[in-house]
Design a protein around this motif. Sequence first.
Motif, short mmCIF file in Angstrom:
data_model
loop_
_atom_site.label_atom_id
_atom_site.label_comp_id
_atom_site.label_asym_id
_atom_site.label_seq_id
_atom_site.Cartn_x
_atom_site.Cartn_y
_atom_site.Cartn_z
N VAL A 9 3.31 60.60 59.37
CA VAL A 9 3.87 59.79 60.46
C VAL A 9 4.66 60.69 61.40
CG1 VAL A 9 3.99 57.63 59.18
CG2 VAL A 9 5.93 59.18 59.14
N HIS A 10 4.63 60.28 62.66
CA HIS A 10 5.50 60.90 63.66
C HIS A 10 6.73 60.00 63.81
CE1 HIS A 10 6.51 63.16 67.36
NE2 HIS A 10 6.99 61.99 67.76
N VAL A 11 7.91 60.59 63.72
CA VAL A 11 9.15 59.83 63.80
C VAL A 11 9.94 60.32 65.01
CG1 VAL A 11 11.23 59.07 62.59
CG2 VAL A 11 9.19 59.72 61.27
N ARG A 12 10.37 59.41 65.82
CA ARG A 12 11.23 59.72 66.96
C ARG A 12 12.62 59.18 66.67
NH1 ARG A 12 12.21 62.97 70.41
NH2 ARG A 12 10.02 63.06 71.03
N GLY A 37 5.96 68.90 56.51
CA GLY A 37 6.00 68.53 57.92
C GLY A 37 6.90 69.43 58.74
N ILE A 38 7.37 68.89 59.88
CA ILE A 38 8.18 69.66 60.82
C ILE A 38 9.28 68.77 61.39
CG2 ILE A 38 6.30 71.23 61.49
CD1 ILE A 38 5.97 69.51 64.03
N VAL A 39 10.33 69.40 61.92
CA VAL A 39 11.38 68.71 62.66
C VAL A 39 11.83 69.63 63.78
CG1 VAL A 39 13.23 69.54 61.12
CG2 VAL A 39 13.61 67.52 62.54
N GLY A 40 12.18 69.04 64.90
CA GLY A 40 12.65 69.85 66.03
C GLY A 40 13.42 69.01 67.02
N ASN A 41 14.09 69.70 67.93
CA ASN A 41 14.76 69.05 69.06
C ASN A 41 13.84 69.05 70.27
OD1 ASN A 41 17.20 68.59 67.77
ND2 ASN A 41 18.22 70.40 68.61
N ASP A 42 13.98 68.02 71.09
CA ASP A 42 13.36 68.06 72.41
C ASP A 42 14.29 67.32 73.37
OD1 ASP A 42 12.92 65.36 71.97
OD2 ASP A 42 10.76 65.56 71.69
N THR A 43 13.87 67.11 74.57
CA THR A 43 14.75 66.51 75.57
C THR A 43 15.00 65.03 75.34
OG1 THR A 43 12.81 66.22 76.98
CG2 THR A 43 14.17 68.17 77.38
N ALA A 44 14.32 64.43 74.36
CA ALA A 44 14.54 63.02 74.05
C ALA A 44 15.38 62.82 72.81
CB ALA A 44 13.20 62.30 73.89
N GLY A 45 15.57 63.85 72.00
CA GLY A 45 16.34 63.73 70.77
C GLY A 45 15.76 64.61 69.69
N PHE A 47 12.42 65.00 66.97
CA PHE A 47 11.10 64.53 66.56
C PHE A 47 10.81 65.06 65.16
CE2 PHE A 47 10.41 68.59 68.67
CZ PHE A 47 9.52 69.26 67.83
N VAL A 48 10.13 64.26 64.37
CA VAL A 48 9.78 64.61 62.99
C VAL A 48 8.32 64.24 62.77
CG1 VAL A 48 10.35 64.33 60.54
CG2 VAL A 48 12.13 63.95 62.27
N GLU A 49 7.58 65.13 62.14
CA GLU A 49 6.28 64.76 61.58
C GLU A 49 6.35 65.05 60.10
OE1 GLU A 49 2.66 65.97 63.28
OE2 GLU A 49 3.17 65.26 65.30
N GLU A 75 20.67 55.71 67.29
CA GLU A 75 20.57 54.50 68.09
C GLU A 75 19.20 53.83 67.94
OE1 GLU A 75 21.44 55.21 72.15
OE2 GLU A 75 23.58 55.53 71.82
N ARG A 76 18.18 54.65 67.81
CA ARG A 76 16.81 54.09 67.78
C ARG A 76 15.92 55.01 66.96
NH1 ARG A 76 12.51 53.93 72.02
NH2 ARG A 76 11.31 52.03 71.71
N LEU A 77 15.06 54.41 66.15
CA LEU A 77 14.15 55.18 65.32
C LEU A 77 12.79 54.50 65.36
CD1 LEU A 77 15.08 56.70 61.88
CD2 LEU A 77 12.87 55.61 62.21
N THR A 78 11.77 55.23 65.80
CA THR A 78 10.42 54.66 65.89
C THR A 78 9.44 55.54 65.13
OG1 THR A 78 10.03 55.81 67.98
CG2 THR A 78 10.87 53.56 68.11
N THR A 79 8.38 54.93 64.63
CA THR A 79 7.37 55.67 63.87
C THR A 79 5.98 55.30 64.36
OG1 THR A 79 7.22 53.96 62.17
CG2 THR A 79 8.83 55.72 61.81
N GLU A 80 5.06 56.24 64.20
CA GLU A 80 3.65 55.96 64.46
C GLU A 80 2.82 56.88 63.57
OE1 GLU A 80 2.11 56.90 68.29
OE2 GLU A 80 3.45 58.61 68.56
N PRO A 81 1.66 56.41 63.08
CA PRO A 81 0.83 57.25 62.22
C PRO A 81 0.13 58.34 63.03
CG PRO A 81 -0.26 55.16 62.65
CD PRO A 81 1.10 55.05 63.26
N VAL A 82 -0.02 59.48 62.40
CA VAL A 82 -0.78 60.58 62.99
C VAL A 82 -1.69 61.15 61.90
CG1 VAL A 82 0.94 61.19 64.74
CG2 VAL A 82 1.09 62.22 62.46
N PRO A 83 -2.75 61.86 62.28
CA PRO A 83 -3.68 62.38 61.27
C PRO A 83 -2.99 63.41 60.37
CG PRO A 83 -4.69 62.39 63.44
CD PRO A 83 -3.24 62.09 63.65
#
Length: 759
Positions: A9-12, A37-45, A47-49, A75-83
């Motif tokens: 899953v991709h987690v924002r 998986g991986i974790v990193g910073n970007d301009t939105a907060g 991201f985790v896969e 404040e907000r946590l969203t997920t979506e499946p990725v291959p």
Amino acid sequence: MELTSARRVHVRVEGIVQGVGFRPFVHALATEYELAGIVGNDTAGVFVEVEGDGDRLADFVADLSRRAPTLAQVERLTTEPVPPTGQPGFTIVTSVTGTGREALISPDTATCPDCLAELSDPADRRHRYPFTNCTNCGPRFTIVEDVPYDRRTTTMAEFPLCADCAAEYADPGNRRFHAEPVCCPACGPALRLVDADGAPVSGDPLDTAVRWLRDGRIVGVKGLGGYHLAARADDERVVSTLRARKHREEKPFAVMAADLRAARALVDVAAAAVPVLTGARRPVVLLPRRADAPVAASVAPGNRDLGVMLPYTPLHQLLLGRLGLPIVLTSGNASDEPIAHRDDDARRRLAPIADAFLTHDRRIHVRTDDSVVRVFRGRELPVRRSRGYVPAPITLPWRFDRPVLACGAELKNTFCVAKGRRAFVSHHIGDLANYETLRAFTDGIAHFTRLFDVRPEVVAHDLHPEYLSTKYALQREDVELLGVQHHHAHIASCLADNAEPGPVIGVAFDGLGYGPDGTLWGGELLVADLTGFDRVGHLATVPMPGGTAAVHEPWRMAAAHLHEIYGDAVPDLAVRRRHERHWPTVVALGRTATNSPRTSSAGRLFDAVAAILDLHDRVTYEGQAAIALEQRADPDERGGYPVGVAGPVPLLDAGRDLVRYVVDDLLAGVDPGRIAARFHHGLADAVVGAAGAVRERTGLATVALSGGVFQNVLLLDRVVSGLERDGFRVLVHSRVPPNDGGISLGQAAVAAARAVPPT
């Protein structure tokens, strides 16, 4: 999405998740759950896969919020499946830059217990190192130049990591794993002591500074957000010298104590104040001063309260620990100037004040004053919101569909930029009275709009045409301008502070605000929501003889009030005798409306009563007379002056009645402390009665209290108690100040509501 059926899953993650150890936390959590998986910073907060067993993925995602680092705010946590990729291991990847910026920056935070332990451990390589920090503490906002939050976008980019620090930074098991400001004596900033001319002072900088402070000298200390001026708090001579050099005649100084025990020797620390005083934000907390407090009389002359804070940097810890005495720690500036934060500017401006400078070579990117709070009914009541709080956003339940810049007021200025559901209220800018402060205002707006990617389409401003903040707004091009009445902005600020849209009965008591009728408002009873207001009551207007001169000389307001009541038959009071020579001229100014705008100001009413009670004829800082009146009130007096509030304009006669009662008691020989208390209680009861009258007309049962006068906790407590006793729900401030420091949030909320009304 059902996570138990997923493989990757991709987690924002959005919120304050950069600069607070969130990536190392995610790494440790993934390792615990045996996920890849991986974790990193970007301009939105952040991201985790993450890839692995579905049940573990579900628990992992839940724990991202449940077990987040102390300083993080998810404040907000969203997920979506990725291959799935099948790649083993979990890594922190290089930050991703982009155009849209949603990432939040953490405020600067006080030194954590782990770093304090290292600081005092002779065997640790950071023993006595003044810049020790980790993912749980240290500089953030004041060193950030851009996002995403990485070392290369901070002022720490100038200090390449040594091998030891680089190893800690890369070690997932170390609390400095990806701690961007990490450093040590081998690779980080260095402390130095220079004299007023900038020449190096021999010896250990810290030990020498401690010796000079102990000997009664004034030392400029470079902190997180700027320079402070430090002096022994128990030495009357040096505190008086500091006042004279700083041109700060009577405004109280803040005091820093080494720890909670030392603070308790200075002030009475109620249980509710302990977490405020000792927490990560470390504001100055206004608390009742102990009668035996070892502080010089000149620290807070005539004030029963003392502003106390605890050390919030390793440098402060070392300084206070070695000195063994509380110190005055006041902003590094002359009166009315912004705090100095650049080294060359500090030496230029502060050399006439400081005998030496304890400084270092880590640049401060954003000047930030200390925050100041009171504690009211177990919650913080902000007086100045700055270091430790900014730039954390005020998250609201409605959206800013168009990006907003709100320019704030003239005094205690802050600005606010807003988009989405977030309002970013700036650090304390100060009074927009000179070029230096105006430059801090414009520079701050440029930094915030860049940092949070806000391109304002709507610019909100005060109605007063002479405010520099208003003039700045009117010069902006390609934006929609929105003027917001000052006291509507106060009530809107209280609504936004409490995440409520209204309507409410709003009571806005302050010094002055421009009214649409051409008078200066300040004692207002409104029916308001975020979109608009009706003025349903106010204190009676009186002239301000000499205009702004009446703000600086409260005896003029006494003359105005007394003449309105008694005409030419003003009783023989001491205030009149003291100003007998100028009294007729000042009264004539008001009578003929010569440079004497009429005002309904509650603040000016306090000034008048303070002068009548012989507390202050002239003031050297805003609110001084009103503060003196609050301080003078006898806490054992329970009575209050009965004043009329009914009629078509509730509150109209309250001011006149109160002044008449004050004069009667004074002529009867009643103690001024009892008179001051009765005045407070009478005004509070009048507010409660007026709110009741408005409820009868409107059916509204919620009251919002705002404006600088409601920093007066004696008045505030009596008003809140009376309203609650009468069945009202009461909204007060807890996230932004009730004074003009909260105006920008109110302006922004009004701008949002007028675009699309909140639901």
